[in-house]
Design a protein around this motif. Structure first.
Motif, PDB file in Angstrom:
ATOM      1  N   THR A  63      -5.545   3.650   5.884  1.00 57.50           N
ATOM      2  CA  THR A  63      -4.178   4.056   6.208  1.00 57.50           C
ATOM      3  C   THR A  63      -4.222   5.241   7.162  1.00 57.50           C
ATOM      4  O   THR A  63      -4.843   6.264   6.861  1.00 57.50           O
TER       5      THR A  63
ATOM      6  N   ASP B 130      -5.546   9.002   6.604  1.00 61.19           N
ATOM      7  CA  ASP B 130      -5.015   9.471   5.323  1.00 61.19           C
ATOM      8  C   ASP B 130      -5.813   8.937   4.138  1.00 61.19           C
ATOM      9  O   ASP B 130      -6.083   9.657   3.179  1.00 61.19           O
ATOM     10  N   THR B 131      -6.138   7.639   4.186  1.00 64.62           N
ATOM     11  CA  THR B 131      -6.762   6.988   3.024  1.00 64.62           C
ATOM     12  C   THR B 131      -7.767   5.940   3.469  1.00 64.62           C
ATOM     13  O   THR B 131      -7.498   5.167   4.391  1.00 64.62           O
TER      14      THR B 131
ATOM     15  N   TYR C 252       0.813  -1.214   0.000  1.00 70.41           N
ATOM     16  CA  TYR C 252       0.000   0.000   0.000  1.00 70.41           C
ATOM     17  C   TYR C 252       0.848   1.267   0.000  1.00 70.41           C
ATOM     18  O   TYR C 252       1.794   1.395   0.784  1.00 70.41           O
TER      19      TYR C 252
ATOM     20  N   TYR D  53     -12.049  -3.002   2.471  1.00 72.73           N
ATOM     21  CA  TYR D  53     -11.320  -1.740   2.391  1.00 72.73           C
ATOM     22  C   TYR D  53      -9.979  -1.839   3.099  1.00 72.73           C
ATOM     23  O   TYR D  53      -9.742  -2.714   3.922  1.00 72.73           O
TER      24      TYR D  53
ATOM     25  N   GLN E  23     -12.029   9.265   5.417  1.00 70.81           N
ATOM     26  CA  GLN E  23     -10.785   9.880   4.987  1.00 70.81           C
ATOM     27  C   GLN E  23     -10.758  11.359   5.358  1.00 70.81           C
ATOM     28  O   GLN E  23     -11.730  12.079   5.156  1.00 70.81           O
TER      29      GLN E  23
ATOM     30  N   THR F  85       3.162   5.693   8.776  1.00 68.67           N
ATOM     31  CA  THR F  85       1.779   5.270   8.559  1.00 68.67           C
ATOM     32  C   THR F  85       1.611   3.822   8.992  1.00 68.67           C
ATOM     33  O   THR F  85       2.555   3.021   8.967  1.00 68.67           O
TER      34      THR F  85
ATOM     35  N   SER G 222       2.054   5.127   0.666  1.00 67.56           N
ATOM     36  CA  SER G 222       1.949   6.160   1.700  1.00 67.56           C
ATOM     37  C   SER G 222       2.637   7.412   1.190  1.00 67.56           C
ATOM     38  O   SER G 222       3.730   7.339   0.621  1.00 67.56           O
ATOM     39  N   SER G 223       2.000   8.568   1.377  1.00 71.29           N
ATOM     40  CA  SER G 223       2.580   9.829   0.908  1.00 71.29           C
ATOM     41  C   SER G 223       3.268  10.562   2.050  1.00 71.29           C
ATOM     42  O   SER G 223       2.766  10.605   3.175  1.00 71.29           O
TER      43      SER G 223
ATOM     44  N   THR H 299      -1.318   0.766   8.115  1.00 69.82           N
ATOM     45  CA  THR H 299      -2.475   0.424   7.278  1.00 69.82           C
ATOM     46  C   THR H 299      -3.121  -0.862   7.790  1.00 69.82           C
ATOM     47  O   THR H 299      -2.426  -1.816   8.149  1.00 69.82           O
TER      48      THR H 299
ATOM     49  N   THR I  75       6.181   9.555  -2.521  1.00 72.31           N
ATOM     50  CA  THR I  75       5.312   8.422  -2.222  1.00 72.31           C
ATOM     51  C   THR I  75       6.123   7.149  -2.037  1.00 72.31           C
ATOM     52  O   THR I  75       7.004   6.851  -2.840  1.00 72.31           O
TER      53      THR I  75
ATOM     54  N   GLY J 133      -9.793   3.173   1.104  1.00 70.98           N
ATOM     55  CA  GLY J 133      -9.944   2.726  -0.283  1.00 70.98           C
ATOM     56  C   GLY J 133     -10.031   1.218  -0.371  1.00 70.98           C
ATOM     57  O   GLY J 133      -9.928   0.512   0.644  1.00 70.98           O
TER      58      GLY J 133
END
Length: 248
Positions: A149, A130-131, A85, A146, A173, A161, A87-88, A163, A93, A133
């Motif tokens: 993160t 953060d996410t 997955y 799903y 989010q 991060t 992570s930014s 997840t 990234t 999805g």
């Protein structure tokens, strides 16, 4: 047997951890990320944050691990399990985490929790969603639910991060949540396929600098009972010299 198809197999080379190059991932051509090489490894490590288990269940066992190498879809131990997955961070990234594992022995509907705490006094980490999805590369929620993160911050700096995948989220989010005892979602039940073959929670951790590490319980006592908030790994700090390593 736990199976989960890697979302993004191609990842930026980590000759220096945080220098990214153009890669093809998930069918997309990614533009090179130009990064200050000084950010590649922190001269002063980021503050360390302790992260605990999100569920009651079992530590992953050794099933399908004989001869397994990274990135393994079948072996659930963090030494070889796929980390997939993105992570930014401020430098760009990360395509895939520093390590990942499957927490097992859970049941559909069981709560999934966030437990994170500072290793030392003097700073107070915060948690941001953060996410949210799809967990599977297909994007079909019925095939694996799903992934959520969570970014862990100290002040304005995201130090890493964590997840949680194959869950039904109860957060959204962009939400800020308590770092200790927040309910992230529940363990899901989906259509059996190559991405999901039974209830489990895929846990994946990534540090902004250096590397996240995992608890040595994963490899010393595979299959043992696991309880909510049992230590699973560190974000920040300097406890590992590379990916997929136990905390020193």
């Amino acid at each position: 047997m736990t199976r989960m198809l890697s979302i993004c197999r191609a990842r930026p080379p980590r000759v220096v951890k945080r220098l990214a190059a153009a890669v093809i991932s998930c069918g997309l051509l990614l533009t090179p990320v130009l990064v200050n090489p000084g950010l590649a490894a922190a001269s002063t490590p980021d503050p360390a944050v302790w992260v605990g288990s999100p569920v009651n269940g079992r530590w992953p066992n050794r099933d399908d691990c004989a001869g397994a190498v990274f990135p393994s879809d079948l072996c659930s131990l963090p030494t070889v399990h796929h980390a997939v997955y993105p992570s930014s961070f401020d430098w760009g990234t990360s395509w895939g985490g520093d390590w990942a594992a499957d927490d097992q022995g859970v049941y559909a509907g069981e709560r999934v929790m966030l437990y994170a705490a500072p290793v030392n006094s003097g700073y107070n980490p915060t948690a941001h969603v953060d996410t949210v999805g799809p967990a599977c590369r297909s994007g079909v929620i019925a095939y694996g639910g799903y992934r959520v993160t969570i970014g862990i911050y100290v002040g304005s700096t995201k130090i890493g991060t964590v997840t949680y995948a194959h869950i039904n989220p109860t957060v959204y989010q962009g939400q800020w949540i308590s770092r200790w005892g927040s309910r992230i979602g529940t363990v899901g039940s989906y259509t059996s396929n190559s991405c999901w073959a039974g209830p489990h929670v895929h846990v994946e951790m990534t540090s902004r600098h250096n590397y996240s590490c995992f608890s040595n319980i994963f490899t010393r006592y595979p299959g043992a009972n696991l309880w909510e908030s049992n230590f699973q790994g560190y974000l920040g700090g300097y406890y590992a010299g590379g990916p997929r390593q136990a905390c020193a």
